[in-house]
Structure formats: structure tokens, C-alpha cells
Design a protein around this motif. Structure first.
Motif, PDB file in Angstrom:
ATOM      1  N   LYS A  91       0.708  -1.212   0.311  1.00 33.86           N
ATOM      2  CA  LYS A  91       0.000   0.087  -0.016  1.00 33.86           C
ATOM      3  C   LYS A  91       0.807   1.565  -0.047  1.00 33.86           C
ATOM      4  O   LYS A  91       0.419   2.734  -0.189  1.00 33.86           O
ATOM      5  CB  LYS A  91      -0.857  -0.215   1.408  1.00 33.86           C
ATOM      6  N   ALA A 149      -1.325   2.809  -3.566  1.00 32.98           N
ATOM      7  CA  ALA A 149      -2.329   2.050  -3.644  1.00 32.98           C
ATOM      8  C   ALA A 149      -3.172   1.829  -2.671  1.00 32.98           C
ATOM      9  O   ALA A 149      -4.235   1.842  -2.680  1.00 32.98           O
ATOM     10  CB  ALA A 149      -1.636   0.228  -2.984  1.00 32.98           C
ATOM     11  N   SER A 150      -2.628   2.641  -1.166  1.00 36.93           N
ATOM     12  CA  SER A 150      -3.498   2.652  -0.387  1.00 36.93           C
ATOM     13  C   SER A 150      -3.887   3.746  -0.501  1.00 36.93           C
ATOM     14  O   SER A 150      -5.798   4.207   0.021  1.00 36.93           O
ATOM     15  CB  SER A 150      -2.733   3.075   0.650  1.00 36.93           C
ATOM     16  N   GLN A 157      -9.047  -1.437  -5.400  1.00 40.74           N
ATOM     17  CA  GLN A 157      -8.496  -2.211  -4.903  1.00 40.74           C
ATOM     18  C   GLN A 157      -8.238  -3.542  -4.969  1.00 40.74           C
ATOM     19  O   GLN A 157      -7.584  -4.144  -5.328  1.00 40.74           O
ATOM     20  CB  GLN A 157      -8.130  -2.172  -3.241  1.00 40.74           C
TER      21      GLN A 157
END
Length: 252
Positions: A91, A149-150, A157
Motif C-alpha cells: 500500500k 495503492a492505499s 484495490q
């Protein structure tokens, strides 16, 4: 010949027989579901298929090759990739880098070449960037390539995790409760994504799922696991209408 052939698979933890006599046969290109109550042994089966656990007995054959008891990395190279119920992305890395991590099992340069940043390294990195972007475009994530990504919404996701798994170039994709935590709109989009992945990548998919709408909407065949043993198997409609399955799994 089946793409995945599992026979008499079993594993014990201490004195507990977690999975016993498990069997499954999945044809190339199938969308196949593995369902059952919580604690039935579904994730344990996935862990044996991917080398996290070594089975005590039985065999696992992928595309004619015995992969029973092999290491996770070797099973991945043989052609099995998976996602997880609890999303496992890197993430703090970018969306693009997450997909590139999946491509690293195809690296063709040596460690020394990478350390010294020799021309072969730069060429391989350029190719990985291009392949990763192609995958992101498939999942409509190319505009978020540089995002952490977080910072992606939950549904995206999930898509990113599938894209990363596909980057390893698998023959069989294992999805562990892909709809977990999704709202109805996200689940509908996920169903479309799984169908697309199967058709576009000529992929075979085995999924664990509790969302019966998703299961009945995409799975062509099912195996039902209960207390570590196969309770029923066959075409989705027939299995979901089996009185034993209704009693054990659906609670009716």
C-alpha cells in the motif's frame, strides 16, 4: 485433460483433520466455485494448492505436472496465482509498482546487472513498465498508475490485486472471497471483471465466495466443502438446490 486435478488431498493440524479426501477437477477456461460454511476448510485448500501448506496426503496436478508439496514460488512459476480475502497490496508503493512486483518472476537479468544498472536492466525495466501499464488499462486503472495503492477506493484495490496476480502470467487464478466488503454496485462490477478476465486472458478461475449472487451469477460448477470434506459437486444450479447443501450451508 483437466487443467487442475486434485485427488484425495488431506492435511492435519495436531490431532485435527482439517481437510480429508478433497478432490476437484477443473477444465481449462472454467469459472469454478468452492463454497461452504465458515471453517469448512476452503482457505486451507487454497493454501495447499499454493504451497503455503504441505498436504499430508493426496496429489495436485496442474496442466499435467505434479506440483504437490512444491514451494509457493515454484507453484506460482508453474502457473497458479491467487488473491486474498484481506487485500494484500503493497500500500505504500504505487499502483504501477504493485503490478510490476507481479512481473518480477519473469525477470531475465541477473542480480549484478540490476545492482550496476547495466543496459539489460534498463531494457527489462522499460518492458515491465509497458506490460504493467497494459494490465492497468485492462482494469481502467492507468490514470491512477502513480497513486499510492492505499489511496485507491476499495473496489479498485480489489481490481489491482487481480491485475497483480495476472502479471505473474498464471494458468489458474485463485480468488479468495473477492466480493468481501463490497457494496452491490462493486460486486456487480467485479462479476463483469471476472468474466472479462476469463475471456480476455483465456483464464481458468477458482474462487471461494460467500456471496451467493456472485456465485450463481458467474460459476459454472461448484464444489461444496463441509467439515473438511466434499459434500456436493456439480453444476451450480443443481448444487445450490441440493437439500444437503441447503441444510449445511444456507442454513435452511
Amino acid at each position: 485433460m483437466s487443467l487442475l486435478e486434485v485427488k484425495n488431498l488431506g492435511i492435519s493440524f495436531g490431532g485435527l483433520r482439517a481437510v480429508d479426501g478433497f478432490h476437484i477437477s477443473i477444465e481449462k477456461g472454467q469459472l469454478y466455485g468452492l463454497i461452504g460454511p465458515n471453517g469448512a476448510g476452503k482457505t486451507t485448500v487454497f493454501n495447499m494448492l499454493t504451497g503455503v501448506y504441505t498436504p499430508n496426503d493426496g496429489s495436485i496436478t496442474l496442466d499435467g505436472v505434479d506440483i504437490t508439496g512444491k514451494k509457493t514460488i515454484d507453484i506460482n512459476k508453474a502457473g497458479i496465482a491467487r488473491t486474498f480475502q484481506n487485500i494484500r497490496l503493497f500500500k505504500d508503493q504505487s499502483v504501477l509498482d504493485n503490478v510490476k512486483i507481479g512481473l518480477h518472476n519473469q525477470i531475465t537479468y541477473s542480480t549484478l546487472t540490476g545492482i550496476l544498472r547495466l543496459p539489460k536492466y534498463h531494457k527489462a525495466e522499460k518492458e515491465m513498465n509497458e506490460k504493467a501499464m497494459e494490465l492497468l488499462k485492462v482494469f481502467d486503472l492507468e490514470k491512477e498508475a502513480d497513486f499510492l495503492a492505499s489511496n485507491l477506493p476499495y473496489g479498485k484495490q480489489r481490481k489491482l490485486e487481480i491485475a497483480r496476480a495476472l502479471a505473474t502470467n498464471p494458468k489458474l487464478l485463485l480468488l479468495d472471497e473477492p466480493a468481501a466488503g463490497m457494496n452491490p454496485n462493486e460486486t456487480k462490477e467485479l462479476m463483469e471483471t471476472i468474466h472479462f478476465v476469463r475471456d480476455e486472458f483465456d483464464m481458468t478461475v477458482l474462487l471461494i465466495e460467500h456471496d451467493m449472487k456472485l456465485v450463481s451469477g458467474i460459476c459454472e460448477k461448484l464444489t461444496v466443502l463441509n467439515f473438511g470434506q466434499v459434500l456436493a459437486e456439480g453444476k451450480t444450479t443443481e448444487v445450490l438446490n441440493d437439500p444437503q447443501v441447503i441444510k449445511a450451508y444456507l442454513g435452511e
